[in-house]
Motif scaffolding. Structure first.
Motif, PDB file in Angstrom:
ATOM      1  N   LEU A  35      -1.361  12.326   4.424  1.00 53.45           N
ATOM      2  CA  LEU A  35      -1.223  11.439   3.274  1.00 53.45           C
ATOM      3  C   LEU A  35      -2.577  11.096   2.677  1.00 53.45           C
ATOM      4  O   LEU A  35      -3.591  11.092   3.372  1.00 53.45           O
ATOM      5  N   VAL A  36      -2.561  10.779   1.393  1.00 51.06           N
ATOM      6  CA  VAL A  36      -3.730  10.221   0.743  1.00 51.06           C
ATOM      7  C   VAL A  36      -3.323   8.844   0.229  1.00 51.06           C
ATOM      8  O   VAL A  36      -2.242   8.665  -0.338  1.00 51.06           O
ATOM      9  N   LYS A  37      -4.182   7.865   0.493  1.00 45.89           N
ATOM     10  CA  LYS A  37      -3.917   6.498   0.058  1.00 45.89           C
ATOM     11  C   LYS A  37      -4.147   6.396  -1.441  1.00 45.89           C
ATOM     12  O   LYS A  37      -5.184   6.817  -1.947  1.00 45.89           O
ATOM     13  N   PHE A  38      -3.176   5.844  -2.153  1.00 45.53           N
ATOM     14  CA  PHE A  38      -3.311   5.640  -3.588  1.00 45.53           C
ATOM     15  C   PHE A  38      -4.129   4.377  -3.811  1.00 45.53           C
ATOM     16  O   PHE A  38      -3.706   3.275  -3.488  1.00 45.53           O
ATOM     17  N   ASP A  39      -5.340   4.559  -4.318  1.00 41.49           N
ATOM     18  CA  ASP A  39      -6.257   3.440  -4.553  1.00 41.49           C
ATOM     19  C   ASP A  39      -7.069   3.756  -5.797  1.00 41.49           C
ATOM     20  O   ASP A  39      -8.039   4.505  -5.739  1.00 41.49           O
ATOM     21  N   GLN A  40      -6.669   3.165  -6.908  1.00 50.66           N
ATOM     22  CA  GLN A  40      -7.342   3.432  -8.175  1.00 50.66           C
ATOM     23  C   GLN A  40      -8.735   2.831  -8.230  1.00 50.66           C
ATOM     24  O   GLN A  40      -9.597   3.346  -8.916  1.00 50.66           O
ATOM     25  N   THR A  80       0.854  -1.185   0.000  1.00 53.20           N
ATOM     26  CA  THR A  80       0.000   0.000   0.000  1.00 53.20           C
ATOM     27  C   THR A  80       0.890   1.236   0.000  1.00 53.20           C
ATOM     28  O   THR A  80       1.818   1.346   0.801  1.00 53.20           O
ATOM     29  N   ILE A  81       0.609   2.147  -0.923  1.00 51.20           N
ATOM     30  CA  ILE A  81       1.411   3.371  -0.994  1.00 51.20           C
ATOM     31  C   ILE A  81       0.520   4.584  -0.758  1.00 51.20           C
ATOM     32  O   ILE A  81      -0.693   4.539  -0.949  1.00 51.20           O
ATOM     33  N   PHE A  82       1.171   5.652  -0.348  1.00 49.82           N
ATOM     34  CA  PHE A  82       0.503   6.908  -0.029  1.00 49.82           C
ATOM     35  C   PHE A  82       1.245   8.043  -0.706  1.00 49.82           C
ATOM     36  O   PHE A  82       2.443   7.947  -0.971  1.00 49.82           O
ATOM     37  N   ILE A  83       0.549   9.140  -0.939  1.00 48.58           N
ATOM     38  CA  ILE A  83       1.147  10.340  -1.516  1.00 48.58           C
ATOM     39  C   ILE A  83       1.123  11.418  -0.441  1.00 48.58           C
ATOM     40  O   ILE A  83       0.093  11.651   0.179  1.00 48.58           O
ATOM     41  N   VAL A  84       2.264  12.051  -0.229  1.00 49.60           N
ATOM     42  CA  VAL A  84       2.381  13.087   0.802  1.00 49.60           C
ATOM     43  C   VAL A  84       1.707  14.363   0.306  1.00 49.60           C
ATOM     44  O   VAL A  84       1.998  14.851  -0.782  1.00 49.60           O
ATOM     45  N   LEU A  85       0.800  14.890   1.131  1.00 48.80           N
ATOM     46  CA  LEU A  85       0.127  16.148   0.820  1.00 48.80           C
ATOM     47  C   LEU A  85       0.694  17.297   1.642  1.00 48.80           C
ATOM     48  O   LEU A  85       0.582  18.453   1.253  1.00 48.80           O
ATOM     49  N   TRP A  86       1.284  16.966   2.778  1.00 50.87           N
ATOM     50  CA  TRP A  86       1.782  17.982   3.699  1.00 50.87           C
ATOM     51  C   TRP A  86       2.649  17.277   4.730  1.00 50.87           C
ATOM     52  O   TRP A  86       2.398  16.125   5.078  1.00 50.87           O
ATOM     53  N   SER A  87       3.685  17.944   5.242  1.00 61.32           N
ATOM     54  CA  SER A  87       4.485  17.358   6.311  1.00 61.32           C
ATOM     55  C   SER A  87       4.902  18.438   7.298  1.00 61.32           C
ATOM     56  O   SER A  87       5.078  19.601   6.932  1.00 61.32           O
ATOM     57  N   TYR A  88       5.026  18.033   8.546  1.00 59.43           N
ATOM     58  CA  TYR A  88       5.448  18.935   9.613  1.00 59.43           C
ATOM     59  C   TYR A  88       6.512  18.218  10.440  1.00 59.43           C
ATOM     60  O   TYR A  88       6.293  17.101  10.913  1.00 59.43           O
ATOM     61  N   TYR A  89       7.658  18.863  10.569  1.00 54.29           N
ATOM     62  CA  TYR A  89       8.745  18.308  11.365  1.00 54.29           C
ATOM     63  C   TYR A  89       8.833  19.048  12.679  1.00 54.29           C
ATOM     64  O   TYR A  89       9.131  20.238  12.713  1.00 54.29           O
ATOM     65  N   ASP A  90       8.560  18.340  13.750  1.00 52.59           N
ATOM     66  CA  ASP A  90       8.655  18.874  15.102  1.00 52.59           C
ATOM     67  C   ASP A  90      10.132  19.051  15.449  1.00 52.59           C
ATOM     68  O   ASP A  90      10.919  18.113  15.282  1.00 52.59           O
ATOM     69  N   PRO A  91      10.545  20.244  15.907  1.00 53.66           N
ATOM     70  CA  PRO A  91      11.953  20.450  16.252  1.00 53.66           C
ATOM     71  C   PRO A  91      12.472  19.436  17.282  1.00 53.66           C
ATOM     72  O   PRO A  91      13.636  19.056  17.246  1.00 53.66           O
ATOM     73  N   ALA A  92      11.603  18.986  18.177  1.00 49.64           N
ATOM     74  CA  ALA A  92      12.011  17.991  19.179  1.00 49.64           C
ATOM     75  C   ALA A  92      12.051  16.586  18.577  1.00 49.64           C
ATOM     76  O   ALA A  92      12.614  15.667  19.167  1.00 49.64           O
ATOM     77  N   GLY A  93      11.440  16.410  17.401  1.00 47.87           N
ATOM     78  CA  GLY A  93      11.476  15.131  16.702  1.00 47.87           C
ATOM     79  C   GLY A  93      10.511  14.083  17.207  1.00 47.87           C
ATOM     80  O   GLY A  93      10.585  12.933  16.793  1.00 47.87           O
ATOM     81  N   LYS A  94       9.600  14.444  18.087  1.00 46.46           N
ATOM     82  CA  LYS A  94       8.718  13.435  18.665  1.00 46.46           C
ATOM     83  C   LYS A  94       7.360  13.347  17.988  1.00 46.46           C
ATOM     84  O   LYS A  94       6.736  12.297  17.991  1.00 46.46           O
ATOM     85  N   SER A  95       6.873  14.433  17.424  1.00 42.72           N
ATOM     86  CA  SER A  95       5.532  14.393  16.831  1.00 42.72           C
ATOM     87  C   SER A  95       5.521  14.871  15.387  1.00 42.72           C
ATOM     88  O   SER A  95       4.560  15.466  14.936  1.00 42.72           O
TER      89      SER A  95
END
Length: 104
Positions: free
Chosen positions: A51-56, A31-46
């Motif tokens: 994502l949207v699931k690729f399902d034709q 199962t693959i997903f396409i990234v729509l948005w990402s957020y990197y927490d400076p502390a690295g924990k959250s």
């Protein structure tokens, strides 16, 4: 506890193709997903990605979910055929619904 450095999930960007690096036994590892948005927490924990699931096969509106980035990895090799299918998926009526949901 953060993930192992062995997984390629640093600096995920819109349009990246990802999957779970360690899926549960009842999940399809392909199962693959396409990234729509990402957020990197400076502390690295959250650090999370939307994502949207690729399902034709689905005629339903695609499901958009947020997952921890530490659970994801980039798909190392994507065939040209699969890339074309993903492009058509994102440009389809369903794909336009995804984009308009993000913009509004």
């Amino acid at each position: 506890m953060e993930h192992s450095a062995a997984y390629d999930n640093k600096d995920l960007h819109v349009g990246d193709i990802v999957r779970f690096h360690t899926p549960y036994p009842d999940e399809d590892p392909n199962t693959i997903f396409i990234v729509l948005w990402s957020y990197y927490d400076p502390a690295g924990k959250s650090s999370r990605a939307e994502l949207v699931k690729f399902d034709q096969s689905s005629k339903q509106t695609p499901v958009i979910q947020k997952w921890f980035i530490r659970d994801l990895e980039r798909v190392p090799e994507v065939s040209p055929k699969l890339l074309k299918q993903i492009e058509l998926f994102m440009k389809s009526k369903l794909g336009n619904a995804i984009i308009s949901k993000l913009v509004i």
